[in-house]
Design a protein around this motif. Structure first.
Motif, short mmCIF file in Angstrom:
data_model
loop_
_atom_site.label_atom_id
_atom_site.label_comp_id
_atom_site.label_asym_id
_atom_site.label_seq_id
_atom_site.Cartn_x
_atom_site.Cartn_y
_atom_site.Cartn_z
N HIS A 61 -26.88 -2.49 63.36
CA HIS A 61 -26.44 -1.35 62.56
C HIS A 61 -24.97 -1.06 62.79
O HIS A 61 -24.22 -0.79 61.85
CB HIS A 61 -27.29 -0.13 62.91
CG HIS A 61 -26.99 1.08 62.09
ND1 HIS A 61 -27.08 1.10 60.71
CD2 HIS A 61 -26.57 2.33 62.45
CE1 HIS A 61 -26.74 2.29 60.25
NE2 HIS A 61 -26.42 3.05 61.29
N ASP A 62 -24.52 -1.11 64.06
CA ASP A 62 -23.10 -0.90 64.35
C ASP A 62 -22.24 -1.97 63.71
O ASP A 62 -21.15 -1.70 63.20
CB ASP A 62 -22.89 -0.87 65.86
CG ASP A 62 -23.51 0.35 66.51
OD1 ASP A 62 -23.76 1.33 65.79
OD2 ASP A 62 -23.78 0.32 67.73
N ALA A 63 -22.72 -3.22 63.76
CA ALA A 63 -21.96 -4.30 63.14
C ALA A 63 -21.87 -4.13 61.63
O ALA A 63 -20.84 -4.42 61.02
CB ALA A 63 -22.62 -5.65 63.48
N GLU A 64 -22.94 -3.64 61.01
CA GLU A 64 -22.93 -3.40 59.57
C GLU A 64 -21.95 -2.28 59.21
O GLU A 64 -21.22 -2.38 58.21
CB GLU A 64 -24.34 -3.05 59.10
CG GLU A 64 -24.45 -2.74 57.61
CD GLU A 64 -24.17 -3.93 56.73
OE1 GLU A 64 -23.94 -3.73 55.53
OE2 GLU A 64 -24.17 -5.06 57.24
N LYS A 65 -21.91 -1.23 60.01
CA LYS A 65 -20.96 -0.15 59.76
C LYS A 65 -19.53 -0.64 59.87
O LYS A 65 -18.67 -0.31 59.05
CB LYS A 65 -21.22 1.00 60.74
CG LYS A 65 -22.53 1.73 60.50
CD LYS A 65 -22.60 3.05 61.22
CE LYS A 65 -22.61 2.90 62.71
NZ LYS A 65 -22.83 4.19 63.40
N GLN A 66 -19.26 -1.45 60.90
CA GLN A 66 -17.91 -1.98 61.06
C GLN A 66 -17.55 -2.91 59.91
O GLN A 66 -16.41 -2.94 59.45
CB GLN A 66 -17.80 -2.73 62.39
CG GLN A 66 -16.41 -3.26 62.68
CD GLN A 66 -16.28 -3.80 64.08
OE1 GLN A 66 -17.03 -3.41 64.98
NE2 GLN A 66 -15.35 -4.71 64.30
N ARG A 67 -18.53 -3.67 59.41
CA ARG A 67 -18.28 -4.57 58.28
C ARG A 67 -17.90 -3.77 57.02
O ARG A 67 -16.99 -4.17 56.28
CB ARG A 67 -19.51 -5.43 58.02
CG ARG A 67 -19.29 -6.51 56.96
CD ARG A 67 -20.59 -7.15 56.55
NE ARG A 67 -21.46 -6.20 55.86
CZ ARG A 67 -21.35 -5.90 54.57
NH1 ARG A 67 -20.39 -6.45 53.84
NH2 ARG A 67 -22.17 -5.04 54.00
N LEU A 68 -18.59 -2.65 56.79
CA LEU A 68 -18.29 -1.84 55.61
C LEU A 68 -16.90 -1.22 55.69
O LEU A 68 -16.18 -1.16 54.70
CB LEU A 68 -19.35 -0.75 55.44
CG LEU A 68 -20.75 -1.22 55.02
CD1 LEU A 68 -21.71 -0.05 54.99
CD2 LEU A 68 -20.70 -1.90 53.65
N VAL A 69 -16.52 -0.76 56.89
CA VAL A 69 -15.19 -0.18 57.06
C VAL A 69 -14.12 -1.25 56.86
O VAL A 69 -13.10 -1.03 56.19
CB VAL A 69 -15.06 0.49 58.44
CG1 VAL A 69 -13.64 1.01 58.66
CG2 VAL A 69 -16.04 1.64 58.57
N THR A 70 -14.35 -2.43 57.44
CA THR A 70 -13.39 -3.52 57.28
C THR A 70 -13.29 -3.95 55.82
O THR A 70 -12.21 -4.27 55.32
CB THR A 70 -13.80 -4.71 58.15
OG1 THR A 70 -13.96 -4.29 59.50
CG2 THR A 70 -12.75 -5.81 58.09
N ARG A 71 -14.42 -3.97 55.13
CA ARG A 71 -14.42 -4.33 53.72
C ARG A 71 -13.54 -3.39 52.91
O ARG A 71 -12.78 -3.83 52.04
CB ARG A 71 -15.86 -4.29 53.19
CG ARG A 71 -15.99 -4.43 51.68
CD ARG A 71 -17.38 -4.00 51.24
NE ARG A 71 -17.53 -3.95 49.79
CZ ARG A 71 -18.54 -3.37 49.17
NH1 ARG A 71 -19.52 -2.79 49.87
NH2 ARG A 71 -18.61 -3.36 47.85
N PHE A 72 -13.60 -2.10 53.22
CA PHE A 72 -12.75 -1.15 52.50
C PHE A 72 -11.29 -1.29 52.89
O PHE A 72 -10.41 -1.30 52.03
CB PHE A 72 -13.23 0.27 52.76
CG PHE A 72 -12.26 1.32 52.29
CD1 PHE A 72 -12.09 1.58 50.94
CD2 PHE A 72 -11.49 2.04 53.20
CE1 PHE A 72 -11.18 2.53 50.50
CE2 PHE A 72 -10.59 2.99 52.77
CZ PHE A 72 -10.43 3.24 51.42
#
Length: 455
Positions: A51-62
């Motif tokens: 879940h933490d990795a997914e959150k970081q991926r979404l922030v990086t995507r933006f």
């Protein structure tokens, strides 16, 4: 004697329970249950890390998207357009697009007046706010069509497309940002994410040609030199997009009117702050008024950052400068001294110049708003603000992270010893992306101020 007998009986029961538990743990059945329990713990930890990795991926995507670059350039242009300008210096004859935007805001103000709060025992979150938002949502597309008028840019209409149908499609995209600018219907709250949606709405109007476009450079994500990217990453006030013709009007006329309506919503419906940090944040609801307001005060002859401590200053000049108006509003809804209910704002008064205040707030906004999962997860991508990767945004993010690591290392070297090691350890999580879980939900200060003194 009866008490002694009870104590002896309890001791025997405890010994018997421990003996039976140990014997059960030694059986195959007990070992299987223990293994299952440990397996569930491991799976839970894996899910947490995923879940933490997914959150970081979404922030990086933006942060690496074209939308992020457009937002940064647009905010930079708005900020630079109001440097040294008070609210009274707003253009008296705005463009037709700005006038239509102001008419739309006045429509929202009339909806607020026509939606009285409901009598409820709860101090926080009046249910009438849902009725207000429903009215906004029902009339969103028609309102956007009135705002667009006949000024949709030809770039928004593809070859062989019907202009009328394209105008409807643009209005539907604008309606998403418009509805999301006024708060959340389910939680009855408002925060910096909703404030960002209003900026995205203005940016989309600019890209659609409703307000004048940037004359100096294109907003397309084309390749650029590394020096320009590094300058955008490290400069407090990047100005790659130039200053648009309507920038001053969008801040001094449009944004100030939006701010007054939102504050009316906060007071009338006792809105909850969305993801507020309590006393450790600038404000429970807003950030951009402090950024634009500090830009307004750059170069002022008499008002310094320390001047906001004095009531006669922010009372007499709040109608001219957004920063002072924010200080006045904070004092009106919070109790105790300024240093107690707003320690961060009180610390800012020790800064020497407004230029440094504005530069620090700009960096803070990029990290604490545009770099937070709580905000990014609700970001609305569209035809105007796509999530396509952008090399310039990626280079900007790398330069920003490198600058942050260098700043942390410099502070650690100045402290030295164990405190330096502790600082580096505490900042280890910030070397990749800002933490996205430090926003705490605090109750509304407006509702708390209305509570009876006996509570």
């Amino acid at each position: 004697k009866k008490k002694k007998k009870k104590k002896k009986k309890k001791k025997k029961e405890k010994k018997t329970y421990k003996y039976e538990a140990n014997m059960f743990a030694q059986t195959n059945w007990g070992k299987d249950l223990e293994a299952d329990r440990l397996r569930e713990v491991d799976v839970g930890n894996e899910n947490l890390h995923a879940h933490d990795a997914e959150k970081q991926r979404l922030v990086t995507r933006f942060r690496e998207s074209r939308a992020s670059l457009l937002v940064l350039r647009f905010l930079s242009g708005l900020n630079n357009a109001v440097i040294g300008r008070s609210n009274s210096t707003a253009p008296q004859d705005p463009s037709p697009g700005v006038r239509r935007i102001l008419v739309a805001l006045e429509t929202v103000g009339s909806i607020v007046e026509a939606t009285p709060p409901i009598t409820t025992p709860s101090r926080f979150g009046n249910p009438a706010f849902r009725t207000f938002l429903q009215s906004i949502q029902d009339s969103a597309v028609s309102t956007m069509q009135l705002v667009l008028g006949d000024s949709v840019s030809p770039a928004c209409i593809g070859e062989g497309c019907d202009p009328s149908s394209s105008s409807v499609a643009v209005a539907e995209e604008l309606a998403k940002y418009w509805v999301a600018s006024w708060g959340d219907m389910r939680r009855i709250d408002y925060g910096t994410g909703h404030e960002l949606n209003f900026v995205l709405w203005l940016l989309t109007l600019q890209l659609a040609g409703v307000v004048s476009a940037t004359p100096s450079s294109s907003l397309d994500c084309v390749g650029s030199s590394s020096s320009s990217v590094l300058e955008l990453a490290t400069a407090p006030l990047p100005a790659l997009a130039g200053v648009v013709d309507d920038s001053a009007s969008l801040v001094l006329s449009v944004f100030t009117r939006y701010l007054s309506i939102v504050r009316q919503l906060q007071m009338k419906y006792s809105l909850e702050p969305a993801g507020s940090r309590g006393v450790w944040g600038l404000d429970d609801f807003h950030f951009l008024p402090f950024l634009f307001g500090s830009a307004q005060l750059i170069g002022h002859k008499h008002i310094r950052p320390r001047s906001v401590r004095y009531q006669e200053i922010f009372e007499n000049f709040s109608h001219e400068y957004m920063y002072l108006d924010c200080i006045r509003f904070v004092h009106s809804i919070k109790l105790r001294s300024f240093a107690e209910h707003s320690p961060l704002l009180d610390d800012i008064t020790a800064v020497q110049t407004w230029q440094k205040v504005n530069a620090g707030l700009w960096r803070m906004y990029r990290a604490d708003v545009l770099g937070k999962f709580a905000v990014v997860q609700h970001f609305i991508y569209s035809h105007f603000l796509p999530d396509t990767p952008c090399d310039e945004s990626a280079a900007l993010l790398r330069a920003e992270l490198a600058e942050r690591e260098e700043r942390h290392a410099r502070i650690a070297s100045q402290r030295g010893g164990a405190s330096a090691a502790l600082l580096l350890a505490s900042q280890a999580a910030c070397t990749s992306l800002p933490c996205c879980c430090d926003a705490i939900h605090f109750p509304s200060a407006v509702g708390a101020r209305r509570a009876p003194s006996s509570m």
